[in-house]
Write an enzyme that holds these catalytic residues in place. Structure first.
Site, PDB file in Angstrom:
ATOM      1  N   ALA A 193       1.222  -1.163   0.110  1.00 32.71           N
ATOM      2  CA  ALA A 193       0.644   0.377   0.058  1.00 32.71           C
ATOM      3  C   ALA A 193       0.902   1.177  -0.040  1.00 32.71           C
ATOM      4  CB  ALA A 193      -0.714  -0.077   1.648  1.00 32.71           C
ATOM      5  N   CYS A 194       0.325   2.288  -0.977  1.00 36.39           N
ATOM      6  CA  CYS A 194       1.131   3.501  -0.606  1.00 36.39           C
ATOM      7  C   CYS A 194       1.658   4.094   0.180  1.00 36.39           C
ATOM      8  CB  CYS A 194       0.879   4.131  -2.200  1.00 36.39           C
ATOM      9  SG  CYS A 194       1.461   5.810  -2.286  1.00 36.39           S
ATOM     10  N   ILE A 195       2.757   4.793   0.121  1.00 39.43           N
ATOM     11  CA  ILE A 195       2.894   4.854   2.164  1.00 39.43           C
ATOM     12  C   ILE A 195       2.137   6.592   2.039  1.00 39.43           C
ATOM     13  CG2 ILE A 195       4.835   6.576   2.049  1.00 39.43           C
ATOM     14  CD1 ILE A 195       5.205   5.864   4.487  1.00 39.43           C
ATOM     15  N   CYS A 198      -1.305   6.664   1.540  1.00 40.39           N
ATOM     16  CA  CYS A 198      -1.854   5.179   2.829  1.00 40.39           C
ATOM     17  C   CYS A 198      -2.847   6.592   3.689  1.00 40.39           C
ATOM     18  CB  CYS A 198      -1.386   4.793   3.390  1.00 40.39           C
ATOM     19  SG  CYS A 198      -1.732   2.920   3.110  1.00 40.39           S
TER      20      CYS A 198
END
Lengths: 130, 117, 85
Positions: free
Chosen positions: A77-79, A82
């Protein structure tokens, strides 16, 4: 053949998240591999462990977790996506002094470099957009 | 090393899709050869004079000026979509190559991977 | 050959002049509604999306209904996959 997958849609808000799961299963059933699934944009909501759908609806987020853990597939999941949307592991929750963390097991929070790296190294990249 | 074509098709500001697409392009350019193709309302990302002060969001359009510094030299847009919107290249923040249908098909063929935003 | 996926009717307008003669179009999600009309491309539609929307008897004759494993196979035959949404 090795596939990279990109998911932009949140479960229930968009069908993209479910379509991507069906595609991912078909990739493995066809004898191919997946190097990484990268959740971007609203796709990162899939990694929210607090999702609790009604019992007569498919638990899409849990199905992704089972798929990732069961097949040892990296679910990233892309930080940046997120943090904007309130999906955090314990490290980020502590860093931003939030009341709790909610990253579902089977998912890892990491940077956009993981999207590029997966796209470069895979034979095919398939995006499920919204 | 695989080259990546980024295709931007969303207008700016109505959602964060355009901004997150540009973030991905800038990251990609640090790893490999990247180009960008603007189609549909994605062309509106390039319009100069965007001012988000009153909206209160980030004016990410300013980052397009840095694309050349990031090594992104293939920057193109759909000519039919440009004409359909009554725009011309002078309306844009940066220099962009206009491609007709055949040109866009060739542009896509000449890259190894495509990431759509 | 490039596989283009389309997941909503409006997305056809983004790619209709980008699709080359030997390319293939896969309709999924709300994109399957495009399968009702005859299009000047090679068109496939995902079965579960077609069935969920009650479109099985309504599709244009040229729209070929496929499953996800066929989708994967078409991707392996293509040089790359381009997604329109």
């Amino acid at each position: 053949m090795n596939f990279a997958m990109v998911v932009h849609g949140a479960p229930y808000s968009s069908e993209a998240c479910l379509s991507a799961l069906k595609f991912a299963r078909a990739v493995l059933e066809s004898g191919h591999s997946i190097n990484r699934v990268f959740f971007y944009h609203d796709g990162v909501h899939t990694a929210n462990s607090l999702i609790a759908p009604p019992q007569d609806e498919a638990p899409i987020s849990e199905q992704w977790q089972e798929f990732g853990i069961g097949n040892n597939i990296e679910l990233i999941a892309c930080i940046a996506s997120c943090l904007r949307r309130g999906v955090m592991d314990e490290t980020e929750a502590n860093r931003y002094e939030k009341s709790g963390s909610n990253l579902a097991s089977g998912f890892t929070i990491s940077g956009l470099g993981q999207l590029i790296d997966a796209s470069i190294s895979a034979d095919r990249v398939v995006t499920f957009g919204v | 090393m695989s080259s990546i074509l980024f295709v931007f098709s969303r207008p700016p500001h109505g959602s964060i899709n355009a901004q997150e697409g540009l973030d991905a392009l800038l990251m990609g350019s640090a790893f490999t050869t990247c180009s960008v193709l603007f189609v549909g309302d994605g062309l509106m990302q390039l319009v100069s004079g965007q001012s988000t002060d009153d909206l209160g969001t980030k004016n990410f359009s300013l980052s397009f000026g840095a694309l050349k510094d990031y090594g992104v030299t293939g920057i193109a847009c759909s000519e039919p979509d440009l004409v359909a919107r009554g725009l011309n290249k002078d309306d844009f923040l940066i220099e962009v190559e206009t491609l007709n249908a055949a040109g866009m098909q060739a542009f896509i063929r000449n890259h190894d991977k495509v990431l759509n935003f | 050959m490039i596989v283009h996926t389309i997941n909503k009717v409006s997305a056809l307008g983004l790619c209709d002049n980008l699709v080359a003669e030997d390319d293939k179009i896969i309709l999924l999600e709300d994109g399957v509604y495009l399968g009702l009309q005859s299009l000047p491309f090679s068109v496939f539609a995902i079965r579960c999306d077609v069935d969920a929307r009650g479109l099985r008897g309504l599709l244009a004759a040229q729209t070929e209904v496929i499953d996800y494993d066929d989708f994967v196979h078409l991707c392996t035959e293509a040089d790359k996959v381009c997604s329109w949404f």
